[in-house]
Design an enzyme around this catalytic site. Structure first.
Site, PDB file in Angstrom:
ATOM      1  N   SER A 141       0.146   0.920  -1.029  1.00  9.78           N
ATOM      2  CA  SER A 141      -0.219   2.184  -1.661  1.00  9.78           C
ATOM      3  C   SER A 141       0.784   2.500  -2.755  1.00  9.78           C
ATOM      4  O   SER A 141       1.947   2.082  -2.685  1.00  9.78           O
ATOM      5  CB  SER A 141      -0.223   3.316  -0.627  1.00  9.78           C
ATOM      6  N   TYR A 155       2.680   9.624   6.157  1.00 12.21           N
ATOM      7  CA  TYR A 155       1.872   8.519   5.626  1.00 12.21           C
ATOM      8  C   TYR A 155       2.668   7.722   4.598  1.00 12.21           C
ATOM      9  O   TYR A 155       2.703   6.485   4.637  1.00 12.21           O
ATOM     10  CB  TYR A 155       0.599   9.076   4.993  1.00 12.21           C
ATOM     11  N   LYS A 159       3.783   3.726   4.511  1.00 11.18           N
ATOM     12  CA  LYS A 159       3.390   2.809   3.443  1.00 11.18           C
ATOM     13  C   LYS A 159       4.599   2.164   2.776  1.00 11.18           C
ATOM     14  O   LYS A 159       4.500   1.058   2.238  1.00 11.18           O
ATOM     15  CB  LYS A 159       2.513   3.523   2.418  1.00 11.18           C
TER      16      LYS A 159
END
Length: 268
Positions: A141, A155, A159
Site C-alpha cells: 500500500s 492499518y 502495511k
C-alpha cells in the site's frame, strides 16, 4: 495480445480475490490466458468470481492468517493442480483503529492477515512455483511509504510490515530466479474499508463497518485503472509499482518521510 503471453496456459493463484484488487487481478490474468485460482476466506465471494471469469478459474477457501490452514491448502493445491507459475499475495484487511486505542482482536486481526498471512502464504506456496518464468506479486500500500495518518494508523502500521516482508522476500526470491512485483496502490474504489465483513470467528465473527465512512473509497478510481502498469512491470520481470491516485499528495508525503529519515541520520 497480452504482454504476459509467456504465462498463457499456466496457473496463477490470487489471494483475497473475492473482491477489490484481487478480483481485478484474477480477471485480468484470466484474460491473459492463465487459469486462475481464486482464493478467499469467503466461499460465496470466491465462487462468484469463478462464475464471473468462467472456465479459466477455480476457487479455494481458507484463512491465510491460519498457518495450518494455509499448509493444508498448499498440500491440496499441489495434489489437485500441480502447475503454479504465478502467486499474487494480495489478501489484506482495512482496520479503522489507532495504535493506542486498538482493541486486542483488532490488532491481532490486522497483523495476522496483513503481515503473518503474507508470510504463511509465501512459505507454503512459493515452493510450488514451477517452470520459467515464475512470478510472485505482493500487494502492499502507499500507506507503507508515508507516515501513518487519518483514521487508519493501525492499518498503516501493518502495511509497513507487509512492505518490509515483501522487500525481504524479493531478495530471497531473486536467489531462486523468481521474479517479484511489489504493488503499492493508493486510494481506490475497493471493499477494503469494509474488511470486517470477512472476519473469521476467531477474530470476533463477521460484522460490517458503517457505510458512511466509505465515501472517499467509492468516489475513487477502480482497481482496473492500475492494470496497464501492472502488466507492464510484470512483463519486464518485476519491480516496485506505486499507483498514486491523489494528484501528487502521495509523492509529497513520500518525500517528506524520506527527508525526515535522512535528517535523522547520525554517522558514528
Amino acid at each position: 495480445m497480452s504482454k504476459l503471453g509467456v504465462y498463457r496456459g499456466r496457473t496463477a493463484m490470487v489471494t483475497g480475490a473475492g473482491d477489490g484488487i484481487g478480483r481485478m487481478l484474477a480477471g485480468k490474468l484470466a484474460e491473459a490466458g492463465m487459469t486462475v485460482c481464486i482464493q478467499d476466506i469467503r466461499e460465496d465471494a470466491a465462487a462468484a468470481v469463478v462464475e464471473e471469469i468462467g472456465g479459466a478459474a477455480f476457487s479455494m477457501t481458507f484463512d491465510i492468517s491460519d498457518r495450518d490452514a494455509v499448509a493444508d491448502a498448499a498440500v491440496l493445491f499441489e495434489k489437485e493442480h500441480g502447475d503454479l507459475a504465478m502467486l499474487w499475495i494480495n489478501a489484506g484487511v482495512g482496520v479503522g483503529a489507532s495504535i493506542l486505542e486498538g482493541k486486542p482482536d483488532q490488532v491481532r486481526w490486522a497483523y495476522d492477515v496483513n503481515v503473518l498471512g503474507a508470510i504463511w502464504t509465501a512459505q507454503r506456496f512459493v515452493p510450488l512455483l514451477k517452470g520459467d518464468p515464475r512470478h510472485v506479486g505482493i500487494t502492499a500500500s502507499t500507506a507503507a511509504l508515508r507516515a501513518p495518518e487519518g483514521d487508519f494508523p493501525l492499518y498503516a502500521a501493518t502495511k509497513h510490515g507487509t512492505m518490509a516482508a515483501a522487500e525481504a522476500l524479493r531478495g530471497e526470491l531473486a536467489a531462486k530466479n523468481i521474479e517479484t512485483t511489489i504493488l503499492c496502490p493508493g486510494l481506490l474504489n475497493t471493499e477494503i474499508w469494509d474488511g470486517a465483513k470477512a472476519r473469521p470467528e476467531r477474530f470476533g465473527g463477521e460484522r460490517r463497518m458503517d457505510p458512511k465512512i466509505a465515501g472517499m473509497w467509492r468516489d475513487a478510481k477502480t482497481p482496473d485503472a492500475m492494470w496497464p502498469d501492472i502488466e507492464r512491470v510484470m512483463a519486464a520481470g518485476g519491480g516496485t509499482l506505486v499507483c498514486a491516485t491523489d494528484d501528487g499528495e502521495t509523492r509529497a508525503a513520500m518525500r517528506q518521510r524520506i527527508d525526515a529519515i535522512e535528517n535523522g541520520l547520525v554517522e558514528l
